[in-house]
Structures are given as structure tokens and as C-alpha cells.
Write a protein that holds these residues in place. Structure first.
Motif, short mmCIF file in Angstrom:
data_model
loop_
_atom_site.label_atom_id
_atom_site.label_comp_id
_atom_site.label_asym_id
_atom_site.label_seq_id
_atom_site.Cartn_x
_atom_site.Cartn_y
_atom_site.Cartn_z
N LYS A 277 -17.08 23.59 -0.70
CA LYS A 277 -15.68 23.50 -1.06
C LYS A 277 -14.82 23.61 0.18
O LYS A 277 -15.10 24.42 1.07
CB LYS A 277 -15.30 24.61 -2.05
N ASP A 278 -13.76 22.79 0.22
CA ASP A 278 -12.81 22.85 1.33
C ASP A 278 -11.72 23.86 0.99
O ASP A 278 -11.00 23.70 -0.01
CB ASP A 278 -12.19 21.46 1.56
N GLN A 279 -11.60 24.92 1.80
CA GLN A 279 -10.66 26.00 1.51
C GLN A 279 -9.25 25.71 2.01
O GLN A 279 -8.36 26.54 1.82
CB GLN A 279 -11.16 27.30 2.15
N ARG A 280 -9.04 24.60 2.63
CA ARG A 280 -7.71 24.30 3.16
C ARG A 280 -6.78 23.82 2.06
O ARG A 280 -7.21 23.32 1.02
CB ARG A 280 -7.80 23.24 4.26
N ALA A 281 -5.46 23.96 2.31
CA ALA A 281 -4.46 23.50 1.35
C ALA A 281 -4.56 21.99 1.19
O ALA A 281 -4.71 21.26 2.17
CB ALA A 281 -3.06 23.90 1.82
N ALA A 282 -4.45 21.53 -0.06
CA ALA A 282 -4.61 20.10 -0.30
C ALA A 282 -3.74 19.59 -1.44
O ALA A 282 -3.57 18.38 -1.56
CB ALA A 282 -6.07 19.77 -0.60
N GLN A 283 -3.15 20.46 -2.26
CA GLN A 283 -2.39 20.00 -3.39
C GLN A 283 -1.16 20.88 -3.59
O GLN A 283 -1.02 21.93 -2.94
CB GLN A 283 -3.25 20.00 -4.66
N VAL A 284 -0.27 20.42 -4.47
CA VAL A 284 0.98 21.13 -4.72
C VAL A 284 0.68 22.55 -5.20
O VAL A 284 -0.16 22.76 -6.08
CB VAL A 284 1.82 20.37 -5.75
N GLY A 285 1.37 23.52 -4.62
CA GLY A 285 1.18 24.92 -4.97
C GLY A 285 0.28 25.66 -4.02
O GLY A 285 0.29 26.90 -4.03
N ASP A 286 -0.51 24.95 -3.21
CA ASP A 286 -1.37 25.63 -2.24
C ASP A 286 -0.53 26.23 -1.12
O ASP A 286 0.60 25.79 -0.84
CB ASP A 286 -2.40 24.66 -1.65
N VAL B 213 6.51 18.07 7.33
CA VAL B 213 5.42 17.26 6.80
C VAL B 213 4.24 17.37 7.74
O VAL B 213 4.40 17.23 8.97
CB VAL B 213 5.85 15.79 6.64
N ILE B 214 3.05 17.63 7.20
CA ILE B 214 1.84 17.77 8.02
C ILE B 214 0.75 16.86 7.46
O ILE B 214 0.81 16.41 6.31
CB ILE B 214 1.34 19.23 8.04
N ARG B 215 -0.24 16.61 8.31
CA ARG B 215 -1.44 15.88 7.88
C ARG B 215 -2.50 16.90 7.47
O ARG B 215 -2.66 17.94 8.12
CB ARG B 215 -1.98 15.01 9.00
N PRO B 216 -3.24 16.62 6.44
CA PRO B 216 -4.33 17.55 6.08
C PRO B 216 -5.34 17.72 7.20
O PRO B 216 -5.94 18.79 7.34
CB PRO B 216 -4.96 16.89 4.84
N GLN B 217 -5.54 16.68 8.03
CA GLN B 217 -6.50 16.78 9.13
C GLN B 217 -6.07 17.79 10.19
O GLN B 217 -6.89 18.27 10.97
CB GLN B 217 -6.69 15.41 9.79
#
Length: 246
Positions: free
Chosen positions: A75-84, A197-201
Motif C-alpha cells: 500500500k502507498d501511504q502517501r496522500a492521493a485523494q481528497v481528505g488526505d 498544487v503539487i504532483r503526487p510524484q
């Protein structure tokens, strides 16, 4: 009587405009912390719209449990969706030294006359005063000069960590962040607000992102309280500095 009413109305508008009622309510208690609220429910919140690439179908790898872009197998623990939540690392070291000087001067001279006009120049005295010289009807001179100098020597250092909430996921996968932090110490309230605004990478494995990886970054660090009130000019002085031309 009318003048007194106008004076009272102007005073009331000035109190409302300078947020005086709130400051009066905080006498003896210090500035109060704001309630935790949904960032998208604020009146000044607006959804972000940026240029987006054409949509592409995700690449699916047959017979593989590994997800493209993931940093962990399960599982990827990084923020990825609204609310993270993602932690933004703010480290600003800004230094600027500017010095300008300018000198300007200008001299103008204009003259006009009619020494000869088909013999009619002698008839000008019938229309104009007798002291008029046809050879020198108009003469104007002007002289102007300006000297200016300016110097800026600025050095700023801000190092902060603030947790922000993902409020929007753009069509290309980029994340819109919004975060606020308030700290009250000795009747002085420090406020920190950040948006961008950020990139998930660009999110590190510990779920942090540097502020210089944030596009359209809006970072505000300030405060309110007794010390902040003393450090700024009064509202009347600020108004006069804006409207007075001299």
C-alpha cells in the motif's frame, strides 16, 4: 445636528472597517483561535482550474500485483485523494540587494511670430494691444529636473512545517492543498496559511513535500495581537498615506 449624525456614522463605519468590534471583544482575553472548518466551505474558496493534458488510459500490467507509481508493494501511504493529509516543509531563505539612482533634466523653448504676412502685420494692432510685436507673438520656456535614488537590502528566513489537506484532485492527478495553522502564545496569535498544487510524484516516502515543489504556492505567515497592533501604523495614518498626493 446633521453634522453630528454624519460624524457618528463615519465613526461606526471606521470601527467596522478596522475590525474594531472583534478587537474590543478580545480585551483581557487575547486573540481567540478560529474554529476548525472545511476549507472548501469558506466564502473565499474557489476550485482550481489549470491547463490539463489529454486523458490517457492507465497502463495495466498483466499478471502483476505491482502498481505503477507505487513506492510500497502492499500500500502507498502517501496522500492521493481528497481528505488526505500531507506535510508541507517550508524553508525560505530570501536575500535581495537592489540600488537604483536616476537623474533627469529637461529644457524647452518655443517662440512664434509673424514678421511679414502679406503686409497685414501692421493691422494686428487693430485687434491686439499696441504693444504687440508681430515678430514675437508667442514665447514660452520650461525647465524641469528630477533626481531619485532607492535602495533595498532585504533578508528573510522562514522555516516551518504545516499539515495541509487535499481539497481537490485535478484531472491529470495533481493535488490541490490547503492548510491553516494557528498558535497562541502570551496573547499573541500566529497564523500560517498555505495553498498550492503539487504532483503526487513529489511527495516523499514520509508523506512530506517541499514548498519549492508546489505550483501556484500561496504562503502567508503573520499574526494578530497586542504586539502586532503596536508594530503597524494606525488605520487613519494608513488611509492618509494612501489618499494624500503629497
Amino acid at each position: 445636528m446633521i453634522g453630528l449624525r454624519l460624524l457618528l456614522l463615519a465613526s461606526a463605519l471606521a470601527l467596522v472597517g478596522c475590525n474594531a468590534p472583534q478587537r474590543l471583544s478580545e480585551i483581557g482575553r487575547g486573540p481567540q483561535l478560529s474554529a476548525i472548518e472545511n476549507p472548501t466551505a469558506r466564502p473565499d474558496w474557489r476550485p482550481v482550474s489549470l491547463p490539463m493534458p489529454a486523458p490517457q488510459e492507465p497502463v495495466r500490467t498483466a499478471n502483476s500485483l505491482w502498481r505503477p507509481g507505487a513506492r510500497a508493494f502492499f500500500k502507498d501511504q502517501r496522500a492521493a485523494q481528497v481528505g488526505d493529509i500531507v506535510t508541507v516543509l517550508v524553508s525560505i531563505r530570501d536575500e535581495a540587494q537592489l540600488e537604483n539612482s536616476s537623474t533627469r533634466s529637461r529644457n524647452n523653448g518655443e517662440s512664434m511670430g509673424l514678421p511679414a504676412l502679406l503686409g497685414l502685420e501692421s493691422s494686428l494692432t487693430r485687434i491686439l494691444p499696441n504693444t504687440v510685436n508681430p515678430a514675437e507673438l508667442v514665447r514660452a520656456n520650461s525647465t524641469g529636473s528630477s533626481t531619485g535614488s532607492g535602495k533595498i537590502d532585504r533578508s528573510e528566513t522562514v522555516t516551518l512545517r504545516v499539515a495541509a489537506v487535499v481539497t481537490q484532485v485535478l484531472p491529470n492527478g495533481n493535488l490541490v492543498l490547503s492548510g491553516r495553522q494557528e498558535v497562541r502564545v502570551n496573547n499573541e496569535l500566529r497564523e500560517l496559511a498555505i495553498q498550492g498544487v503539487i504532483r503526487p510524484q513529489d511527495i516523499a516516502s514520509d508523506n512530506t513535500v517541499r514548498h519549492d515543489r508546489m505550483a501556484e504556492a500561496r504562503i502567508a505567515y503573520g499574526g494578530r495581537g497586542m504586539i502586532s497592533d503596536v508594530q503597524q501604523p494606525r488605520y487613519g495614518q494608513q488611509l492618509l498615506d494612501i489618499i494624500l498626493p503629497f
